[in-house]
Motif scaffolding. Structure first.
Motif, mmCIF file in Angstrom:
data_model
loop_
_atom_site.group_PDB
_atom_site.id
_atom_site.type_symbol
_atom_site.label_atom_id
_atom_site.label_comp_id
_atom_site.label_asym_id
_atom_site.label_seq_id
_atom_site.Cartn_x
_atom_site.Cartn_y
_atom_site.Cartn_z
ATOM 1 N N GLN A 8 51.645 69.052 21.454
ATOM 2 C CA GLN A 8 50.324 68.434 21.409
ATOM 3 C C GLN A 8 49.369 68.998 22.460
ATOM 4 O OE1 GLN A 8 49.586 66.051 19.000
ATOM 5 N NE2 GLN A 8 51.580 66.722 18.254
ATOM 6 N N THR A 9 49.789 70.017 23.206
ATOM 7 C CA THR A 9 48.973 70.538 24.306
ATOM 8 C C THR A 9 48.262 71.832 23.949
ATOM 9 O OG1 THR A 9 50.810 71.812 25.259
ATOM 10 C CG2 THR A 9 50.575 69.508 25.948
ATOM 11 N N LEU A 10 48.404 72.306 22.720
ATOM 12 C CA LEU A 10 47.851 73.610 22.359
ATOM 13 C C LEU A 10 46.340 73.524 22.128
ATOM 14 C CD1 LEU A 10 50.587 74.874 19.871
ATOM 15 C CD2 LEU A 10 50.437 75.211 22.344
ATOM 16 N N CYS A 11 45.670 74.656 22.331
ATOM 17 C CA CYS A 11 44.234 74.720 22.081
ATOM 18 C C CYS A 11 43.873 76.162 21.717
ATOM 19 C CB CYS A 11 43.431 74.257 23.304
ATOM 20 S SG CYS A 11 43.743 75.241 24.782
ATOM 21 N N GLY A 12 42.660 76.370 21.256
ATOM 22 C CA GLY A 12 42.181 77.712 20.952
ATOM 23 C C GLY A 12 43.005 78.409 19.890
ATOM 24 N N GLN B 140 36.350 73.421 11.713
ATOM 25 C CA GLN B 140 36.527 72.825 13.028
ATOM 26 C C GLN B 140 36.480 71.305 12.941
ATOM 27 O OE1 GLN B 140 37.481 74.047 15.673
ATOM 28 N NE2 GLN B 140 36.977 72.587 17.278
ATOM 29 N N GLN B 141 35.660 70.768 12.030
ATOM 30 C CA GLN B 141 35.609 69.323 11.860
ATOM 31 C C GLN B 141 36.962 68.779 11.404
ATOM 32 O OE1 GLN B 141 33.611 67.617 8.377
ATOM 33 N NE2 GLN B 141 32.412 66.334 9.773
ATOM 34 N N ALA B 142 37.592 69.476 10.457
ATOM 35 C CA ALA B 142 38.910 69.037 9.979
ATOM 36 C C ALA B 142 39.924 69.045 11.111
ATOM 37 C CB ALA B 142 39.376 69.946 8.840
ATOM 38 N N VAL B 143 39.858 70.098 11.949
ATOM 39 C CA VAL B 143 40.776 70.179 13.092
ATOM 40 C C VAL B 143 40.527 69.027 14.055
ATOM 41 C CG1 VAL B 143 41.388 71.549 15.122
ATOM 42 C CG2 VAL B 143 41.063 72.675 12.918
ATOM 43 N N LEU B 144 39.253 68.753 14.351
ATOM 44 C CA LEU B 144 38.922 67.691 15.303
ATOM 45 C C LEU B 144 39.323 66.317 14.768
ATOM 46 C CD1 LEU B 144 35.417 68.897 16.536
ATOM 47 C CD2 LEU B 144 37.509 68.753 17.900
#
Length: 729
Positions: free
Chosen positions: A470-474, A607-611
């Motif tokens: 749960q810590t991943l980004c970019g 990006q909306q779906a990801v957020l």
């Protein structure tokens, strides 16, 4: 006063007075005389003579000339209200026409700048029934009549026929549509214009550019849709037909970037000595790149002699110097341009070394399309013998596109394929697998089937661990979604799951079944159904698990208070900042029109779906997660909240501190309790052995010590300095 000056003024005055006696008054000559006086030492005479001219024009009722003279005087006066009232008074004396006086009363003299009032008056005075006009709200229209009593104008707008608007509104907001404007052309012969749209879309685009000026493709699509010329639903097909024809038009240049306007030239570019001389004098790097792109687009029509090559090399060297250590992607694009034009300078070796120094190619790849990344990698491999080794060394830091391009470039090269295989094994067997590399391998299983890599079962386990993180980004977060997508692909997942033996299938099933990280409930059911179809015995595990879930309490989840507060702040930032910004980005991108080809819109929606997905996941996690300082933890066995030391086969030792789900710090040796290494050590006692993943494959280690957390780790989590004695959270 000098006699010669007096003679000049006398001649000037005589000419000025003669001009005022001519009918119609030659207003241009009168204005030139007044301008000359205003700039001379006799500026005061300009004011006196202008009053004389005003009186004469009022007497003659020459309204157009009067407006021109007042426009000149407005540039000399700063008192808006007083001069505005003067204009109103003078103009109303010039004519008793009711429409004219209604217009004079409607242009806000004394309220706005006099020049603006005079502009509005000029429009209204020239506006007659049948005049074509354009309004920013109502669009194209035709003037039907002007009502001086109610001071209003009736216009047949395309979107609002017989619309009445005040003369004040009309003067402020309407503009004339020239006879050659695309809207006027359509109005004169709608049927012929409709045929033109069907048969010659390129001609419509040329007419639109001549009417609306230099605009981007996206803006052009919006304008044509707004004026009901080409609806948004038909734009893609229409534009494809127009673009094919425009590519051969030397007067039109369609840019590669959507943010740049279409270039319309008055004459075709001639790539002669003069053009290259002008290029050599250019110092704006974007302009240099646009010019060279136009040159390349001309293709074989341009022959490059020594002078032309020298000019191109000089400007590209200048641009490369500007991008040096500033913009790696721009430097790469310029380098590739040098290679395409087959220029000897700047030297290829110099450019390749610069891209390799400090691994600048990594930064370049983040902003380049895949095609340019592939060309960059080919360029590096062709010009530097050490490039392959450096690319492989940087593999863990690469984006997915660069990983894929690098692997494809080396996979068929006998000189480098063995090194590629070895490097992939090292990275895929490590505790922390680079997600882009794992995605590439799993997507290309037929290509790597004979490579000495960890088994597909092990790779599947690594993929699940990344999906659970749960810590991943970019880029890593994007790869997490790509891995989730692979698990959802029936063909890929079923082929992989079928290759496992029964015990491996059971182990994978146990990690996926009920795992919320694998997607929503519908996705989980779909994946579980596929596993059960391949291994029917798993149906019993599924039923047993369902019964146990209905009776058991939810498992407690722990992390340090530090990590919990960080995640709470990240969640707040996402909900209050990132999601509203994304909504604004979507609205802004939608305004470009043509959603089918609108990259910005689709990127914002993705990006909306990801957020939204991350918001739901984090909200659930925060409700389930508990904070702790890991005080009074039992050190009899390896588990959460202890420091463990183990010995490898070569005698070396390693120390790790196992904390909660969201805790990680490589420098301090902090592992999350759900990491693969922590789970292999869990439950072991001092003296017992465990098999852990290593860089060269699995290795056996021996537990040497289990202690309370050290002071450095306790400071990291913000816990009290002295550890306690009994287990508690």
């Amino acid at each position: 006063m000098d006699a010669s000056v007096q003679d000049e003024l006398a001649r000037l005055e005589e000419r000025f007075l003669n001009d005022l006696e001519v009918q119609p008054v030659p207003i241009d000559s009168v204005l030139n005389t007044l301008r000359y006086l205003k700039q001379s030492p006799h500026a005061k005479l300009a004011d006196a003579w202008s009053q004389m001219a005003l009186g004469k024009l009022v007497e003659l009722g020459d309204r157009p000339a009067l407006v021109q003279l007042l426009s000149l005087l407005a540039t000399w006066r700063s008192d808006i209200r007083a001069f505005g009232e003067t204009c109103r008074s003078v103009l109303k004396k010039a004519s008793q026409d009711r429409v004219w006086n209604a217009c004079v009363d409607s242009v806000a003299f004394g309220e706005v700048a006099p020049l603006e009032s005079l502009r509005r008056l000029g429009f209204l005075d020239n506006c007659k029934p049948g005049s074509l006009c354009l309004d920013k709200t109502w669009g194209f229209g035709v003037v039907k009549r002007i009502d001086d009593f109610y001071k209003r104008m009736v216009v047949d707008f395309t979107t609002k026929p017989a619309h009445a608007l005040s003369l004040a509104n009309a003067g402020e907001n309407l503009v004339f549509v020239p006879s050659g404007h695309i809207l006027a052309v359509r109005h004169r012969d709608p049927d012929a214009f409709a045929r033109l749209i069907r048969e010659d879309p390129a001609a419509v685009i040329r007419l639109a550019l001549a009417s609306f000026g230099a605009v981007t493709v996206t803006r052009l699509a919006g304008l044509l849709d707004e004026h009901r010329i080409v609806p948004a639903a038909d734009w893609k097909r229409f534009w494809e037909g127009a673009r094919k024809a425009l590519k051969s038009d030397p007067l039109i240049e369609i840019p590669t970037k959507r943010t740049e306007p279409i270039i319309v030239r008055e004459e075709a570019l001639a790539y002669g000595r003069g053009w290259f001389t002008a290029l050599r004098a250019e110092r704006d790097i974007p302009a240099i790149m646009r010019s060279i792109a136009a040159l390349e687009a001309a293709g074989e029509a341009v022959v490059l002699d020594d002078f032309a090559r020298a000019a191109l090399g000089d400007r590209l060297a200048f641009a490369l110097k500007g991008a040096y250590n500033v913009d790696a992607a721009l430097y790469t694009r310029l380098t590739l341009t040098v290679q395409r034009l087959k220029l000897a300078t700047p030297p290829a070796a110099e450019m390749s070394r610069h891209l390799l120094d400090g691994n600048r190619f990594l930064a370049a790849a983040e902003s380049l399309p895949v095609r340019d990344i592939a060309l960059m990698v080919d360029f590096l491999l062709a010009n530097e013998s050490a490039a392959a080794a450096q690319l492989l060394a940087a593999l863990p830091e690469m984006s997915y596109n660069l990983v894929a391009v690098t692997a494809e470039a080396l996979i068929d090269d006998p000189a480098h394929v063995a090194a590629l295989q070895t490097r992939c094994r090292e990275l895929l067997a490590a505790p922390a697998v680079p997600p882009p590399l794992l995605v590439w391998v799993l997507r290309n299983l037929p290509k790597v089937v004979n490579w000495p890599l960890p088994s597909l079962y092990e790779l599947m386990g690594q993929a699940i661990a990344i999906i659970e993180d749960q810590t991943l980004c970019g880029e890593q977060l994007r790869m997490q979604h790509q891995l989730q997508g692979l698990f959802e692909q029936a063909k890929w997942f079923e082929a992989a799951f079928t290759s496992f033996d029964p015990l491996q299938r059971e182990a994978v099933f146990s990690r996926i079944y009920g795992n919320s990280a694998m997607g929503d409930s519908a996705t989980q059911r779909m994946i579980v159904a596929r596993m059960v179809r391949i291994e029917p015995a798993l149906a019993e595990r599924k039923q047993a698990g369902s019964a146990a879930e209905s009776q058991a309490e939810p498992a407690l989840r722990w992390t340090s208070w530090r990590s919990l507060r960080e995640r709470q702040e990240q969640f707040r930032q996402m909900v209050e900042v990132e999601i509203p910004k994304n909504s604004a980005d979507i609205a802004h991108a939608r305004s470009y029109g043509d959603l089918s080809e609108n990259f910005e819109y689709h990127a914002a929606k993705q990006q909306q779906a990801v957020l939204m997905s991350r918001r739901d996941e984090w909200d659930l996690d925060l409700k389930q997660m508990r904070g702790t300082h890991f005080a009074n933890i039992d050190t009899a066995v390896v588990g959460m909240g202890v420091e463990v030391t183990f010995a490898r086969g070569d005698g070396s030792t390693q120390v790790y501190s196992i904390l909660g789900e969201w805790d990680r710090d490589e420098a301090l040796g902090i592992l999350p309790n759900r990491s693969r290494l922590a789970q292999t050590l869990e439950g072991r006692r001092v003296g017992e052995q465990a098999t852990i993943p290593g860089t060269a494959g699995d290795e056996v280690v021996t537990i040497q010590a289990i202690r309370p957390l050290g002071e450095a780790v306790r400071r990291w989590i913000g816990a009290p300095a002295a550890p306690g004695g009994a287990a508690s959270a």
